[in-house]
Design a protein around this motif. Structure first.
Motif, PDB file in Angstrom:
ATOM      1  N   VAL A   1       0.839  -1.195   0.000  1.00  0.00           N
ATOM      2  CA  VAL A   1       0.000   0.000   0.000  1.00  0.00           C
ATOM      3  C   VAL A   1       0.871   1.241   0.000  1.00  0.00           C
ATOM      4  O   VAL A   1       1.788   1.363   0.795  1.00  0.00           O
ATOM      5  N   GLN A   2       0.584   2.165  -0.925  1.00  0.00           N
ATOM      6  CA  GLN A   2       1.266   3.450  -0.948  1.00  0.00           C
ATOM      7  C   GLN A   2       0.278   4.537  -0.597  1.00  0.00           C
ATOM      8  O   GLN A   2      -0.905   4.468  -0.937  1.00  0.00           O
ATOM      9  N   LEU A   3       0.774   5.568   0.084  1.00  0.00           N
ATOM     10  CA  LEU A   3      -0.065   6.642   0.584  1.00  0.00           C
ATOM     11  C   LEU A   3       0.415   7.975   0.028  1.00  0.00           C
ATOM     12  O   LEU A   3       1.621   8.264   0.073  1.00  0.00           O
ATOM     13  N   VAL A   4      -0.525   8.784  -0.456  1.00  0.00           N
ATOM     14  CA  VAL A   4      -0.182  10.096  -1.010  1.00  0.00           C
ATOM     15  C   VAL A   4      -1.107  11.135  -0.399  1.00  0.00           C
ATOM     16  O   VAL A   4      -2.329  11.084  -0.603  1.00  0.00           O
ATOM     17  N   GLU A   5      -0.523  12.068   0.354  1.00  0.00           N
ATOM     18  CA  GLU A   5      -1.313  13.136   0.981  1.00  0.00           C
ATOM     19  C   GLU A   5      -1.424  14.343   0.059  1.00  0.00           C
ATOM     20  O   GLU A   5      -0.549  14.589  -0.771  1.00  0.00           O
ATOM     21  N   SER A   6      -2.480  15.105   0.265  1.00  0.00           N
ATOM     22  CA  SER A   6      -2.664  16.371  -0.441  1.00  0.00           C
ATOM     23  C   SER A   6      -3.573  17.262   0.390  1.00  0.00           C
ATOM     24  O   SER A   6      -4.198  16.799   1.354  1.00  0.00           O
ATOM     25  N   GLY A   7      -3.624  18.540   0.015  1.00  0.00           N
ATOM     26  CA  GLY A   7      -4.545  19.456   0.664  1.00  0.00           C
ATOM     27  C   GLY A   7      -3.926  20.433   1.636  1.00  0.00           C
ATOM     28  O   GLY A   7      -4.619  21.289   2.187  1.00  0.00           O
ATOM     29  N   GLY A   8      -2.637  20.306   1.879  1.00  0.00           N
ATOM     30  CA  GLY A   8      -1.987  21.241   2.778  1.00  0.00           C
ATOM     31  C   GLY A   8      -1.860  22.618   2.154  1.00  0.00           C
ATOM     32  O   GLY A   8      -2.147  22.815   0.978  1.00  0.00           O
ATOM     33  N   GLY A   9      -1.426  23.571   2.964  1.00  0.00           N
ATOM     34  CA  GLY A   9      -1.256  24.928   2.459  1.00  0.00           C
ATOM     35  C   GLY A   9      -1.121  25.927   3.576  1.00  0.00           C
ATOM     36  O   GLY A   9      -0.923  25.561   4.737  1.00  0.00           O
ATOM     37  N   LEU A  10      -1.245  27.197   3.206  1.00  0.00           N
ATOM     38  CA  LEU A  10      -1.147  28.306   4.154  1.00  0.00           C
ATOM     39  C   LEU A  10      -2.552  28.836   4.426  1.00  0.00           C
ATOM     40  O   LEU A  10      -3.312  29.112   3.486  1.00  0.00           O
TER      41      LEU A  10
END
Length: 113
Positions: A2-11
């Motif tokens: 299983v590989q995991l990819v995060e997104s949605g971060g920011g300032l």
């Protein structure tokens, strides 16, 4: 594996909201317990929230009532809705698969005062 990819971060400004997403590969994602962790500069990685395969959730003391973890097994995804953000929430946020021990690469969240 299983590989995991995060997104949605920011300032974001204090008091604002962000929604983090973690996309997981692998056909058995639905039975895995998943979690979000964070690590601020100079500090140890700490637990933010976990969610079981059946949807039972737990939260770290610093985020309870402000953050919500959820999952969509049909999309192999885990989410972290973060509301009422504070400058002390600034950190790199990581997705974690408790069953495989895998970590994502992390996504930066910066909260300005």
């Amino acid at each position: 594996q299983v590989q995991l990819v995060e997104s949605g971060g920011g300032l974001v400004q204090a008091g604002g909201s962000l929604r983090l997403s973690c996309a997981a590969s692998g056909s058995i994602f639905s039975i895995h317990r998943m979690g979000w962790y964070r690590q601020a500069p100079g500090k140890q990685r700490e637990l933010v929230a976990t969610i079981s395969s059946t949807g039972t959730t737990t939260y770290g003391s610093g985020v309870k009532g402000r953050f919500t973890i959820s999952r969509d097994n049909a999309k192999n995804a885990v989410y972290l809705q973060m509301n009422s953000l504070k400058p002390e929430d600034t950190a790199v946020y990581y997705c974690h698969d408790w069953n495989t021990g895998n970590w994502g690469q992390g996504t930066q969240v910066t909260v300005s005062s």
